[in-house]
Design a protein around this motif. Sequence first.
Motif, PDB file in Angstrom:
ATOM      1  N   ASP A   9     -50.076 -51.913 -59.191  1.00 21.17           N
ATOM      2  CA  ASP A   9     -49.224 -53.094 -59.074  1.00 21.17           C
ATOM      3  C   ASP A   9     -48.162 -53.120 -60.168  1.00 21.17           C
ATOM      4  O   ASP A   9     -48.086 -52.218 -61.001  1.00 21.17           O
ATOM      5  N   TRP A  10     -47.339 -54.153 -60.194  1.00 18.95           N
ATOM      6  CA  TRP A  10     -46.212 -54.199 -61.136  1.00 18.95           C
ATOM      7  C   TRP A  10     -46.646 -54.418 -62.578  1.00 18.95           C
ATOM      8  O   TRP A  10     -45.847 -54.269 -63.499  1.00 18.95           O
ATOM      9  N   ASP A  11     -47.907 -54.755 -62.796  1.00 20.21           N
ATOM     10  CA  ASP A  11     -48.427 -54.906 -64.161  1.00 20.21           C
ATOM     11  C   ASP A  11     -49.178 -53.666 -64.624  1.00 20.21           C
ATOM     12  O   ASP A  11     -49.745 -53.657 -65.715  1.00 20.21           O
ATOM     13  N   ARG A  15     -55.139 -51.392 -57.786  1.00 17.44           N
ATOM     14  CA  ARG A  15     -55.666 -52.332 -56.789  1.00 17.44           C
ATOM     15  C   ARG A  15     -56.025 -51.585 -55.509  1.00 17.44           C
ATOM     16  O   ARG A  15     -55.445 -50.564 -55.196  1.00 17.44           O
ATOM     17  N   THR A  17     -56.026 -51.213 -51.496  1.00 16.58           N
ATOM     18  CA  THR A  17     -55.109 -51.609 -50.425  1.00 16.58           C
ATOM     19  C   THR A  17     -55.755 -52.589 -49.451  1.00 16.58           C
ATOM     20  O   THR A  17     -55.052 -53.364 -48.812  1.00 16.58           O
ATOM     21  N   PRO A  20     -55.631 -56.518 -51.909  1.00 15.73           N
ATOM     22  CA  PRO A  20     -54.631 -56.550 -52.971  1.00 15.73           C
ATOM     23  C   PRO A  20     -54.595 -57.854 -53.756  1.00 15.73           C
ATOM     24  O   PRO A  20     -54.096 -57.890 -54.867  1.00 15.73           O
ATOM     25  N   TYR A  24     -51.377 -61.463 -50.717  1.00 17.79           N
ATOM     26  CA  TYR A  24     -50.612 -60.367 -50.146  1.00 17.79           C
ATOM     27  C   TYR A  24     -51.470 -59.540 -49.196  1.00 17.79           C
ATOM     28  O   TYR A  24     -52.691 -59.611 -49.228  1.00 17.79           O
ATOM     29  N   CYS A  26     -51.330 -55.323 -47.392  1.00 16.79           N
ATOM     30  CA  CYS A  26     -50.694 -54.017 -47.529  1.00 16.79           C
ATOM     31  C   CYS A  26     -50.390 -53.406 -46.171  1.00 16.79           C
ATOM     32  O   CYS A  26     -51.239 -53.402 -45.275  1.00 16.79           O
ATOM     33  N   ILE A  37     -46.377 -53.898 -50.119  1.00 15.46           N
ATOM     34  CA  ILE A  37     -47.196 -55.078 -50.367  1.00 15.46           C
ATOM     35  C   ILE A  37     -46.380 -56.267 -49.892  1.00 15.46           C
ATOM     36  O   ILE A  37     -45.291 -56.538 -50.393  1.00 15.46           O
ATOM     37  N   HIS A  46     -43.613 -55.882 -53.130  1.00 17.81           N
ATOM     38  CA  HIS A  46     -43.775 -54.754 -54.053  1.00 17.81           C
ATOM     39  C   HIS A  46     -43.916 -53.481 -53.230  1.00 17.81           C
ATOM     40  O   HIS A  46     -44.410 -53.518 -52.105  1.00 17.81           O
ATOM     41  N   ALA A  48     -45.261 -49.313 -53.586  1.00 21.96           N
ATOM     42  CA  ALA A  48     -46.079 -48.465 -54.450  1.00 21.96           C
ATOM     43  C   ALA A  48     -46.441 -47.169 -53.731  1.00 21.96           C
ATOM     44  O   ALA A  48     -46.274 -47.053 -52.517  1.00 21.96           O
ATOM     45  N   TRP A  73     -51.802 -61.631 -60.020  1.00 19.59           N
ATOM     46  CA  TRP A  73     -50.594 -60.808 -60.147  1.00 19.59           C
ATOM     47  C   TRP A  73     -49.696 -61.480 -61.172  1.00 19.59           C
ATOM     48  O   TRP A  73     -49.512 -62.699 -61.152  1.00 19.59           O
TER      49      TRP A  73
END
Length: 80
Positions: A9-11, A15, A17, A20, A24, A26, A37, A46, A48, A73
Amino acid sequence: MPDEGYFVDWDGNLRRTDDPGGGYYCDVDRPARYVAIMTKSGALAHEATFYKTTDDVAKAGIKASLVPGSHPWGRKADGF
């Protein structure tokens, strides 16, 4: 489950699928190794890379902790 796998994830968290979190879901394109996402309304939140296993994540040189879908998130400082 055909879309079972992992993404980052963006952090920088790893995660699943199929779970998530954050409300969210996937959309997985396995041949392209792509994960979109999406929000419940269908907006892209997002993008990925899809990894089939945690070993595949490690082979890619990624060190990320696997978090459950209940893990939030973003950060509170970011408004999440």
